[in-house]
Design an enzyme around this catalytic site. Structure first.
Site: not given
Ligand code: NAP
Ligand code: G4F
Length: 362
Positions: A127, A129, A151, A155
């Site tokens: 991701t 992110e 999160y 990840k």
């Protein structure tokens, strides 16, 4: 016929990827979780297809993963399963780490323990992110990571463990660093879908107001249906490599909101700043959008903007197949239709209740 295993098949991406792979002639297997309500809306139309199969497994449960990988013996695994909501990861950080970080390790180990390390290719749903508190715009495969939520930290482990298994065991495993991708199947608590659904409900008199968090946050939003093709292309590549998947265009939450309301027939103007900012209906003067601190995050990623040059050059992927305007339009159209159907259903129920009460129908 190639065999693919998709974890997270009930999710937005899992449903589009299933359709895509079935279209390519794959035998598609997917993992589902037991739930008290059987919620498989996104894949209901695929059940019964002779090459579509579902198995119970959970990324938190190695035994179930070993069992499904051993039984299916896939040529390709698409690990899409995750606790995918950034804001929720602040409330459930341990669960998020177990599924989004250790879960990736469990998949890799299941493949190794089943003796498939040399044959099974693995795609990991990574991701944008990871760039978090961004250190460079736009972001590409060499941009430093600075994860900015539980999160994203989970990840990041997934990203590195995939790289480690590639280097340590020579496995064909890759991360697609995907920027936000949306669709009419997007979960209703992600900002785009929350906006398109609210715009449709407000336009049809079913909701008064929409409350949002940070309106100035910027995202590189693409169409999920275009992005699943790239997941497949990454696994068809000659070498196992990581790729940034993005459109190369950036918009604010405010811009998305203004456009969605416009497509629903309402022209908005924004006034004020921070928590005092409001979206006002230009025609009536009514306040339709307000800011609520409930949707602020302890740390928010505010400037995501991807550079898809490598995917364009090496995979031949087209990042601008669906424009930002087309994406917002198709999401609003779908939600306008959904709300209209709900209203029609309510009307039928109300009329029926009245007819029953009056004895017109028995
Ligand atoms: P989504 O709609 O939230 O779907 C997530 C899927 O994961 C669902 O099928 C869910 O099953 C499953 N899942 C959750 N916890 C699980 C567990 N413990 N064991 C097994 N399955 C579990 O997410 P999405 O938008 O399709 O995203 C797919 C993947 O890409 C995710 O890994 C996400 O983090 C990543 N990603 C998404 C985007 C994006 O913009 N969409 C961008 C970058 C990366 P249930 O239906 O049972 O809950
Ligand atoms: O739609 P969002 O919740 O998506 P976010 O946090 O970018 O995460 C999504 O994209 C990631 C890829 O970058 C995926 F990895 C992840 O799985 C997920 O699919 O929020 C987008 C932005 C944020 O800055 C948030 O603060 O919108 C802002 N926002 C403003 N008001 C809101 C709201 N977000 C949500 N969910 N709800 C609001 O009311």
């Amino acid at each position: 016929m190639k065999t693919a295993l998709i974890t997270g098949i009930t999710g937005q991406d899992g449903s589009y990827l299933s359709e895509f792979l079935l279209g390519k002639g794959y035998d598609v297997h997917g993992t589902i979780r037991r739930s008290s309500v059987d919620y498989r809306e996104r894949i209901a139309h695929l059940e019964g297809h002779p090459h579509f199969h579902l198995h119970y497994a959970d990324l938190g449960d190695s035994m179930s993963l070993l069992q499904v990988v051993g039984k299916v013996r896939p040529d390709e695994i698409y690990n899409l399963a995750a606790q995918s909501h950034v804001q929720v990861s602040f409330d459930a950080p341990e669960f998020t780490a177990d599924v989004d970080a250790t879960g990736v390790l469990r998949i890799l180990e299941a493949v190794r323990q089943c003796g498939l390390a040399a044959t099974c290719r693995i795609y990991q749903a990574s991701t944008s992110e990871l760039y978090g508190k961004v250190e460079q715009v736009p972001q590409n495969e060499s941009t430093p990571f600075h994860p900015y939520s539980p999160y994203a930290v989970a990840k990041l482990y997934g990203y590195w463990i995939v790289k480690e298994y590639r280097e340590a065991y020579g496995m064909f495993c890759c991360s697609g660093i995907l920027f936000n991708h949306e669709s009419e199947r997007r979960g209703e608590t992600f900002v785009t879908r929350k906006i398109t659904l609210a715009a449709a409900r407000i336009a049809q008199g079913k909701q008064d107001k929409l409350y949002l968090g940070n309106l100035s946050s910027r995202r590189d939003w693409g169409y999920a249906k275009d992005y699943v093709e790239c997941m497949w292309l990454i696994l068809q590549n000659e070498r196992p490599e990581d790729f940034v998947i993005a459109t190369g265009e950036q918009h604010t939450v405010r811009e998305f909101c203004r456009l969605a309301f416009r497509y629903a027939g309402i022209e908005l103007r924004f006034e004020g700043e921070g928590v005092h900012e409001k979206g006002i209906d230009c025609a009536t003067g009514r306040v339709l959008v307000e800011v609520s601190e409930d949707f602020y995050r302890p740390t928010d990623v505010v400037n995501l903007w991807g550079d898809p040059t490598k995917a364009q050059r090496e995979l031949g992927w087209n990042p601008t197949k669906t424009s930002f305007e087309q994406l917002v339009r198709l999401m609003v159209d779908a939600d306008m239709a959904k709300v209209a159907v709900e209203r029609a259903g309510e009307e039928v129920r109300t009329n029926l209740a009245e007819y029953l009460e009056k004895g017109i129908v028995k």
